[in-house]
Design a protein around this motif. Sequence first.
Motif, mmCIF file in Angstrom:
data_model
loop_
_atom_site.group_PDB
_atom_site.id
_atom_site.type_symbol
_atom_site.label_atom_id
_atom_site.label_comp_id
_atom_site.label_asym_id
_atom_site.label_seq_id
_atom_site.Cartn_x
_atom_site.Cartn_y
_atom_site.Cartn_z
ATOM 1 N N GLY A 51 0.781 -1.236 0.000
ATOM 2 C CA GLY A 51 0.000 0.000 0.000
ATOM 3 C C GLY A 51 0.802 1.270 0.000
ATOM 4 O O GLY A 51 0.231 2.362 -0.031
ATOM 5 N N LEU A 52 2.144 1.172 -0.007
ATOM 6 C CA LEU A 52 2.939 2.391 0.118
ATOM 7 C C LEU A 52 2.858 3.258 -1.129
ATOM 8 O O LEU A 52 2.805 4.486 -1.031
ATOM 9 C CB LEU A 52 4.402 2.027 0.408
ATOM 10 N N THR A 53 2.812 2.656 -2.309
ATOM 11 C CA THR A 53 2.763 3.469 -3.524
ATOM 12 C C THR A 53 1.448 4.235 -3.642
ATOM 13 O O THR A 53 1.383 5.277 -4.307
ATOM 14 C CB THR A 53 2.957 2.596 -4.774
ATOM 15 N N GLY A 54 0.401 3.732 -3.000
ATOM 16 C CA GLY A 54 -0.895 4.411 -3.064
ATOM 17 C C GLY A 54 -1.222 5.218 -1.821
ATOM 18 O O GLY A 54 -2.369 5.627 -1.630
ATOM 19 N N SER A 56 -0.710 8.297 -0.854
ATOM 20 C CA SER A 56 -1.245 9.645 -1.021
ATOM 21 C C SER A 56 -2.351 9.746 -2.067
ATOM 22 O O SER A 56 -2.953 10.809 -2.228
ATOM 23 C CB SER A 56 -0.109 10.610 -1.401
ATOM 24 N N VAL A 57 -2.591 8.678 -2.800
ATOM 25 C CA VAL A 57 -3.626 8.711 -3.836
ATOM 26 C C VAL A 57 -5.004 8.663 -3.183
ATOM 27 O O VAL A 57 -5.234 7.864 -2.263
ATOM 28 C CB VAL A 57 -3.457 7.515 -4.806
ATOM 29 N N PRO A 58 -5.930 9.523 -3.606
ATOM 30 C CA PRO A 58 -7.268 9.519 -3.007
ATOM 31 C C PRO A 58 -7.935 8.148 -3.094
ATOM 32 O O PRO A 58 -7.690 7.372 -4.023
ATOM 33 C CB PRO A 58 -8.027 10.548 -3.849
ATOM 34 N N GLU A 59 -8.778 7.858 -2.113
ATOM 35 C CA GLU A 59 -9.458 6.563 -2.063
ATOM 36 C C GLU A 59 -10.306 6.322 -3.310
ATOM 37 O O GLU A 59 -10.414 5.184 -3.791
ATOM 38 C CB GLU A 59 -10.332 6.483 -0.806
ATOM 39 N N ALA A 60 -10.897 7.382 -3.842
ATOM 40 C CA ALA A 60 -11.741 7.229 -5.025
ATOM 41 C C ALA A 60 -10.963 6.745 -6.233
ATOM 42 O O ALA A 60 -11.547 6.218 -7.192
ATOM 43 C CB ALA A 60 -12.417 8.560 -5.353
ATOM 44 N N GLU A 61 -9.629 6.918 -6.186
ATOM 45 C CA GLU A 61 -8.781 6.506 -7.309
ATOM 46 C C GLU A 61 -7.897 5.322 -6.943
ATOM 47 O O GLU A 61 -6.869 5.088 -7.560
ATOM 48 C CB GLU A 61 -7.967 7.696 -7.795
ATOM 49 N N GLY A 62 -8.309 4.583 -5.891
ATOM 50 C CA GLY A 62 -7.654 3.332 -5.558
ATOM 51 C C GLY A 62 -6.597 3.391 -4.484
ATOM 52 O O GLY A 62 -6.007 2.372 -4.132
ATOM 53 N N LEU A 66 -4.062 9.116 2.342
ATOM 54 C CA LEU A 66 -3.333 9.703 3.473
ATOM 55 C C LEU A 66 -2.460 10.850 2.979
ATOM 56 O O LEU A 66 -2.464 11.179 1.799
ATOM 57 C CB LEU A 66 -2.518 8.618 4.178
ATOM 58 N N GLY A 67 -1.717 11.471 3.905
ATOM 59 C CA GLY A 67 -1.041 12.695 3.493
ATOM 60 C C GLY A 67 0.355 12.898 4.040
ATOM 61 O O GLY A 67 1.081 11.958 4.356
ATOM 62 N N ASP A 68 0.715 14.173 4.191
ATOM 63 C CA ASP A 68 2.085 14.574 4.504
ATOM 64 C C ASP A 68 2.574 14.039 5.845
ATOM 65 O O ASP A 68 3.729 13.636 5.980
ATOM 66 C CB ASP A 68 2.183 16.106 4.492
ATOM 67 N N ILE A 69 1.709 14.049 6.843
ATOM 68 C CA ILE A 69 2.119 13.595 8.168
ATOM 69 C C ILE A 69 2.421 12.096 8.150
ATOM 70 O O ILE A 69 3.383 11.639 8.773
ATOM 71 C CB ILE A 69 1.043 13.945 9.209
ATOM 72 N N ASP A 89 9.627 9.863 -4.680
ATOM 73 C CA ASP A 89 9.461 10.858 -5.743
ATOM 74 C C ASP A 89 8.206 10.559 -6.556
ATOM 75 O O ASP A 89 7.469 11.470 -6.941
ATOM 76 C CB ASP A 89 10.687 10.857 -6.663
ATOM 77 N N THR A 90 7.975 9.284 -6.804
ATOM 78 C CA THR A 90 6.766 8.894 -7.546
ATOM 79 C C THR A 90 5.531 8.953 -6.665
ATOM 80 O O THR A 90 4.540 9.621 -6.986
ATOM 81 C CB THR A 90 6.917 7.458 -8.104
ATOM 82 N N ALA A 91 5.579 8.223 -5.539
ATOM 83 C CA ALA A 91 4.378 7.991 -4.733
ATOM 84 C C ALA A 91 3.984 9.173 -3.865
ATOM 85 O O ALA A 91 2.849 9.225 -3.386
ATOM 86 C CB ALA A 91 4.592 6.759 -3.848
ATOM 87 N N TYR A 92 4.894 10.109 -3.660
ATOM 88 C CA TYR A 92 4.584 11.252 -2.793
ATOM 89 C C TYR A 92 4.667 12.572 -3.554
ATOM 90 O O TYR A 92 3.693 13.320 -3.634
ATOM 91 C CB TYR A 92 5.545 11.247 -1.613
#
Length: 361
Positions: A51-54, A56-62, A66-69, A89-92
């Motif tokens: 789940g690390l790559t996703g 910061s991606v919104p739940e609606a998009e899979g 979550l965020g910066d903290i 660099d990619t995931a965040y």
Amino acid sequence: MDFTFTEDQVAFRDSMSRFLMTEAAPEMLREVWETDSGRSAELRAKIAEQGLTGLSVPEAEGGLGLGDIDWALMTQELGYYAIPDSLADTAYVAVGVLTALPVGHALRAQWLPTVVDGSARIAVGHPVNPWVADAHMADLMLLSRRTGQGTLALHALPRQAMRLAPLPSIDASRRLSNVDWSPMPHSCFAEGATAQQAWDAALDRGAINAAGQLVGLAQRMLDLSVDYVAQRKQFGKPIGSFQAVKHHLADVATKIEFAKPVLYRAAAALAQGDPHRAAMVSHAKLACGDAAWTAGRKGIQVHGAMGYTWEVDLQMFMKRAWVLDAAWGDRAFHKARLAETLFNPGAPLGPAATLQSCKHG
């Protein structure tokens, strides 16, 4: 100021730590870095499954939404286990730029799902970095250029449209390239104030990413040094029992503990859109870089010259710390940004600014 993390945040960090402990041992990383690409598609896929790559991606998009903290915790784990920084660099960083686009935007809709499943790598060519990390593996690259009117324009181009010149690095895990490119029809996806806002946020996220990894690197170098001095003997005693050695390692532990709250405050400022976030991010980058440099220097002192050699794990983390200290803005850059805020008549100084109520978790 409350820096208490939620149970879910701590649990996710701990699960990632256990996963990376098994999947990213130093011996395995050495094997990966000696390949032509320096990257492992298998490891990337396993990280995506966690789940690390996703993150910061919104739940609606899979994604997990979550965020910066949350990333302030995760980047420490990426540093502790020396995972290539281009993952964040990619995931965040790149995900932050894409999620700033309107819902339904073609670029956002196309690429966010591929980031979540780990099938896409996105490199970010920000002007603050002279060379681009992992451009040789990127499926997409985000770049910027000034228009004839002087406004900022952001472009998204495939790797095939780039002319790349590989550059060596003292860190065997870091793959850098000089990127030569020209705009393509329809490659511009943001311009003007919108582009500038997204690009400024990308810089802050990139710096926070590097700062968090530097804290993780510092902690790993401290742990390696503690293990070493407990085993290495002189005059019939472990060298860790000598007062001078204890003082060296105590200095590192102090630097780390002073850097963490600065990192968390900067992450909170970024998450909340604080008007002084640039100064807080720069403060974090400087404090965390200082902790990592101290850990590397003291680690070499207690290891002796052998700490520089390839066979000893310390050098892997020390070299990573050296290069990340200059990534996403070197010390001069961040000192200048910090000074610009501190010398302003309206600078947020004093107890009222430092100890303001700020719920972290």
